[in-house]
Design a protein around this motif. Structure first.
Motif, PDB file in Angstrom:
ATOM      1  N   PRO A   1      16.761  54.608 -10.872  1.00 11.11           N
ATOM      2  CA  PRO A   1      15.948  54.151  -9.738  1.00 11.11           C
ATOM      3  C   PRO A   1      16.512  54.672  -8.424  1.00 11.11           C
ATOM      4  N   LEU A   2      15.645  54.727  -7.408  1.00  5.86           N
ATOM      5  CA  LEU A   2      16.128  55.102  -6.084  1.00  5.86           C
ATOM      6  C   LEU A   2      16.861  53.906  -5.493  1.00  5.86           C
ATOM      7  N   VAL A   3      17.933  54.182  -4.771  1.00  6.43           N
ATOM      8  CA  VAL A   3      18.682  53.103  -4.144  1.00  6.43           C
ATOM      9  C   VAL A   3      18.188  52.981  -2.707  1.00  6.43           C
ATOM     10  N   LEU A   4      17.554  51.854  -2.373  1.00  8.29           N
ATOM     11  CA  LEU A   4      17.015  51.705  -1.024  1.00  8.29           C
ATOM     12  C   LEU A   4      17.626  50.463  -0.388  1.00  8.29           C
ATOM     13  N   GLU A   5      18.686  50.654   0.379  1.00  8.77           N
ATOM     14  CA  GLU A   5      19.367  49.507   0.979  1.00  8.77           C
ATOM     15  C   GLU A   5      19.475  49.630   2.484  1.00  8.77           C
ATOM     16  N   HIS A   6      19.937  50.758   2.947  1.00  5.56           N
ATOM     17  CA  HIS A   6      20.102  50.993   4.390  1.00  5.56           C
ATOM     18  C   HIS A   6      18.722  51.020   5.056  1.00  5.56           C
ATOM     19  N   PRO A   7      18.620  50.427   6.273  1.00  4.73           N
ATOM     20  CA  PRO A   7      17.318  50.424   6.950  1.00  4.73           C
ATOM     21  C   PRO A   7      16.701  51.822   7.065  1.00  4.73           C
TER      22      PRO A   7
ATOM     23  N   VAL B   1      24.478  62.010   3.387  1.00  2.07           N
ATOM     24  CA  VAL B   1      23.697  62.481   2.241  1.00  2.07           C
ATOM     25  C   VAL B   1      24.559  63.386   1.361  1.00  2.07           C
ATOM     26  N   ILE B   2      24.955  64.537   1.911  1.00  2.63           N
ATOM     27  CA  ILE B   2      25.660  65.510   1.082  1.00  2.63           C
ATOM     28  C   ILE B   2      26.988  64.955   0.570  1.00  2.63           C
ATOM     29  N   ASP B   3      27.665  64.172   1.434  1.00  2.00           N
ATOM     30  CA  ASP B   3      28.953  63.630   0.997  1.00  2.00           C
ATOM     31  C   ASP B   3      28.866  62.130   0.739  1.00  2.00           C
ATOM     32  N   ALA B   4      27.677  61.662   0.360  1.00  2.78           N
ATOM     33  CA  ALA B   4      27.528  60.230   0.088  1.00  2.78           C
ATOM     34  C   ALA B   4      28.209  59.866  -1.224  1.00  2.78           C
ATOM     35  N   GLU B   5      28.658  58.625  -1.298  1.00  5.55           N
ATOM     36  CA  GLU B   5      29.281  58.127  -2.523  1.00  5.55           C
ATOM     37  C   GLU B   5      28.768  56.733  -2.798  1.00  5.55           C
ATOM     38  N   PRO B   6      28.732  56.250  -4.026  1.00  6.94           N
ATOM     39  CA  PRO B   6      29.026  57.006  -5.247  1.00  6.94           C
ATOM     40  C   PRO B   6      27.905  57.993  -5.594  1.00  6.94           C
ATOM     41  N   GLU B   7      28.047  58.642  -6.708  1.00  8.83           N
ATOM     42  CA  GLU B   7      27.130  59.694  -7.136  1.00  8.83           C
ATOM     43  C   GLU B   7      25.670  59.210  -7.198  1.00  8.83           C
TER      44      GLU B   7
ATOM     45  N   VAL C   1      24.185  57.027  -5.408  1.00  8.36           N
ATOM     46  CA  VAL C   1      23.625  56.924  -4.057  1.00  8.36           C
ATOM     47  C   VAL C   1      23.338  58.319  -3.518  1.00  8.36           C
ATOM     48  N   ARG C   2      24.257  59.235  -3.759  1.00  4.50           N
ATOM     49  CA  ARG C   2      24.050  60.610  -3.302  1.00  4.50           C
ATOM     50  C   ARG C   2      22.778  61.187  -3.945  1.00  4.50           C
ATOM     51  N   THR C   3      22.654  60.988  -5.247  1.00  3.42           N
ATOM     52  CA  THR C   3      21.470  61.498  -5.947  1.00  3.42           C
ATOM     53  C   THR C   3      20.204  60.890  -5.377  1.00  3.42           C
ATOM     54  N   SER C   4      20.259  59.574  -5.163  1.00  2.00           N
ATOM     55  CA  SER C   4      19.081  58.889  -4.635  1.00  2.00           C
ATOM     56  C   SER C   4      18.691  59.463  -3.266  1.00  2.00           C
ATOM     57  N   ARG C   5      19.668  59.698  -2.413  1.00  2.61           N
ATOM     58  CA  ARG C   5      19.373  60.218  -1.067  1.00  2.61           C
ATOM     59  C   ARG C   5      18.876  61.654  -1.124  1.00  2.61           C
ATOM     60  N   LEU C   6      19.451  62.416  -2.041  1.00  2.00           N
ATOM     61  CA  LEU C   6      18.955  63.793  -2.187  1.00  2.00           C
ATOM     62  C   LEU C   6      17.513  63.790  -2.700  1.00  2.00           C
TER      63      LEU C   6
END
Ligand code: ARG
Length: 601
Positions: free
Chosen positions: A506-512, A563-569, A571-576
């Protein structure tokens, strides 16, 4: 991806029915996030019908409403508005369900549909667009019909309708007698080699013909005889006329190609025999007794339609056969409708024609309704305002002539090139090679003119301002194209092929900023449905501009997320994936506007 607006409307409608109130659920996207994402305005109207307080009606509707998988507990606000806020889970599921770009169930034309299904009620739609007069070169006045018409066709095609793009060119009438006669004088052997005819400058050709016509009585007679020959079907005259029209159309198609607009040419001349037929049908109706509104007046066969009067209040006739037996614009348009309805099976006919022809279309539609020739077919005039000069006067050359569309496009491309070259010569220059600069300048220059036109409310006039059009900031094509290229570059920077990101998590949607972007992305289907009804391309430019700005905030170092250096993986995938969806939405949107994207600029 489904339209949230449609889904919510469907559910509120059935909840309303369950409390004994059928009707329009009146759902709108909220303008202010204070009121959630969507608002239902139906309770106030229902309250009267049900004899209850609006807020109570709202509460009753909510009690029957199935909302849990979509929205948080709906709120009742003010006099009885119901506000809905989409849940992060719903947003995540909707966007997460969109198939990856590369493997989307592409339409026949290979468009990435972003999981948006075609309509289950496809119609045959005829769009009458561009339609210049072939006697002259296309001028800037033809821009709007071509560009707006094309955008409308693209959206209706995307929605799954069968669209006929009719280029109803003016290729018939007395002017063509003059032009053919002039052509014969200039190139006497034209009938022997009609395919080799080249007229470099149609505009000066027309002016020369007209000057000769006004000055030379013999030529005048020749021109008039030529009209008669043309109408009687004299083979040589027809051959030369055809050669002229083909040459003029070749000029038009050079422009259509640059604008990426495809059309089917079917000129007014196509309807000559059909005009005879319909005029006869009308005259028979008169003889059989429709005398109150079909009359011979001063020798002309006229239709008198309710509500149309001259300035002095006299009934304004629609003349279908002149006293000399000739036909006119209205006759040709009546014959055209009969053909489109009976032979092309059109269920909707859209005329993308400037507002000065408003009355023509009002009379035409009134006539067709009264004649009963287009029952079950929707007719609409998609009128638009004029293109004005930068100072708001008529857009004319210093000599008072009209600007050739070709020159205007060349100028736009030159300005776009200047902007790109300046950018390249500065610190941000990326060493783009000259051939690529050519491609980018053409895409940006043409895109700039089209986008600027489409971004203005269709009915308003606008000022043609090249500096604003090619500006890199604001609601312009360069800004939007740049925004697209920038999002695409994120995948490259991250070393990831965005199209092959896993879509099972699933996409991670937490930050406004993530939520705001997701909210914007799910509005695409309803935005497109709305335009297929109201035919306002500026709704799409606004949507895309909002999306680009929302993305900027999402990607912003301070207010957005990494985005590019987001963690964990995960979250990074979701943002990409959000980046990928944004790029694809921008690409699809620009494609539907008829604007080419470039991968870097
Ligand atoms: N050729 C016309 C003009 O230049 C426009 C035709 C619009 N379409 C129509 N069916 N009347 O004004």
């Amino acid at each position: 991806m489904k339209s949230v607006l449609d889904e919510l409307s469907r559910r509120v409608r059935s909840a309303m029915a369950a409390v004994g109130a059928d009707g329009d659920p009146m759902i709108r996207a909220s303008q202010d996030p204070k009121f959630g994402d969507y608002q239902c305005n139906a309770a106030m109207g229902l309250a009267k019908k049900l004899g209850k307080k609006p807020r109570d009606v709202a509460a009753d509707v909510i009690a029957k409403l199935d909302f849990a998988d979509l929205s948080t507990e709906p709120e009742i606000a003010g006099p009885g508005f119901i506000n809905f806020t989409l849940t992060p889970e719903f947003l995540s599921r909707s966007l997460g369900g969109i198939p990856p770009g590369g493997t989307a169930p592409a339409a026949a034309d290979g468009v990435d549909r972003l999981g948006i299904a075609a309509t289950d009620q496809p119609q045959v739609v005829v769009v009458d667009l561009s339609s210049p007069n072939l006697a002259k070169e296309m001028h800037v006045g033809h821009l709007r019909s071509t560009v707006i018409g094309d955008c409308i066709c693209r959206i209706l095609e995307f929605e799954g309708h069968t669209v006929h793009r009719e280029n109803h060119v003016g290729d018939w009438g007395t002017q063509f007698g003059m032009l053919v006669a002039h052509l014969l004088r200039e190139k006497p052997d034209v009938a022997e080699h009609p395919d080799e005819l080249v007229i470099a400058d149609l505009e000066s050709f027309y002016v020369a013909a007209k000057t000769r016509f006004d000055a030379d009585d013999d030529f005048k007679t020749e021109a008039r005889d030529t009209v008669v020959k043309l109408q009687q079907g004299d083979p040589d005259t027809r051959k030369i006329w055809k050669a002229f029209c083909a040459e003029s159309l070749r000029h038009c198609h050079e422009i259509y190609e640059r604008l990426h607009v495809s059309l089917e040419d079917r000129g007014e001349s196509f309807y000559t025999e059909r005009m005879e037929v319909i005029v006869q049908r009308i005259d028979e109706m008169r003889q059989r007794g429709d005398k109150d509104w079909i009359q011979i007046s001063d020798g002309a066969l006229c239709l008198f339609l309710e509500g149309f009067t001259t300035r002095d209040g006299e009934p304004l006739p629609m003349i279908v056969r002149k006293s000399d037996g000739g036909f006119n614009y209205a006759t040709s348009d009546l014959a055209t409708i009969a053909h489109r309805v009976d032979e092309m099976r059109a269920r909707r006919i859209l005329y993308v024609v400037g507002l000065p022809q408003k009355q023509h279309f009002e009379m035409l539609f009134a006539a067709i309704t009264k004649l009963g020739w287009a029952d079950g077919c929707e007719l609409e005039h998609i009128g638009f305002g004029s293109v004005l000069s930068k100072t708001g006067t008529m857009f004319k050359t210093r000599e008072g002539g009209t600007f050739k569309l070709k020159d205007v496009l060349d100028e736009a491309v030159a300005r776009a090139r200047a902007v790109i070259e300046e950018q390249e010569s500065g610190e941000g220059g990326r060493g783009i090679d000259p051939a690529e600069v050519d491609t980018i300048a053409e895409a940006v220059g043409i895109g700039a003119v089209k986008y600027f036109d489409l971004a203005h409310a269709r009915q308003s006039d606008y000022k043609f301002d090249l500096d604003t059009m090619v500006a890199m900031d604001g609601n312009t094509a360069p800004y939007m194209m740049y925004a697209y290229a920038r999002v695409r570059s994120i995948g490259r920077k991250a070393g990831v092929d965005l199209a092959s990101l896993p879509t099972d998590a699933p996409l991670v949607l937490e930050h406004p900023a993530e939520l705001a972007l997701a909210r914007k992305l799910v509005q695409l289907p309803e935005t497109l449905h709305g335009i297929s009804r109201d035919l306002r391309p500026n709704v799409l430019t606004e949507y895309l501009y909002d999306l680009a700005k929302t993305f900027s905030r999402f990607y912003d170092k301070k207010h957005g997320v990494r985005v590019i250096d987001a963690e964990p993986e995960a979250v990074r995938t979701s943002r990409l994936r959000l980046c990928d969806l944004t790029a694809r939405t921008l690409e699809l949107g620009l494609h539907l506007l008829g604007i080419e994207t470039v991968e870097r600029m």
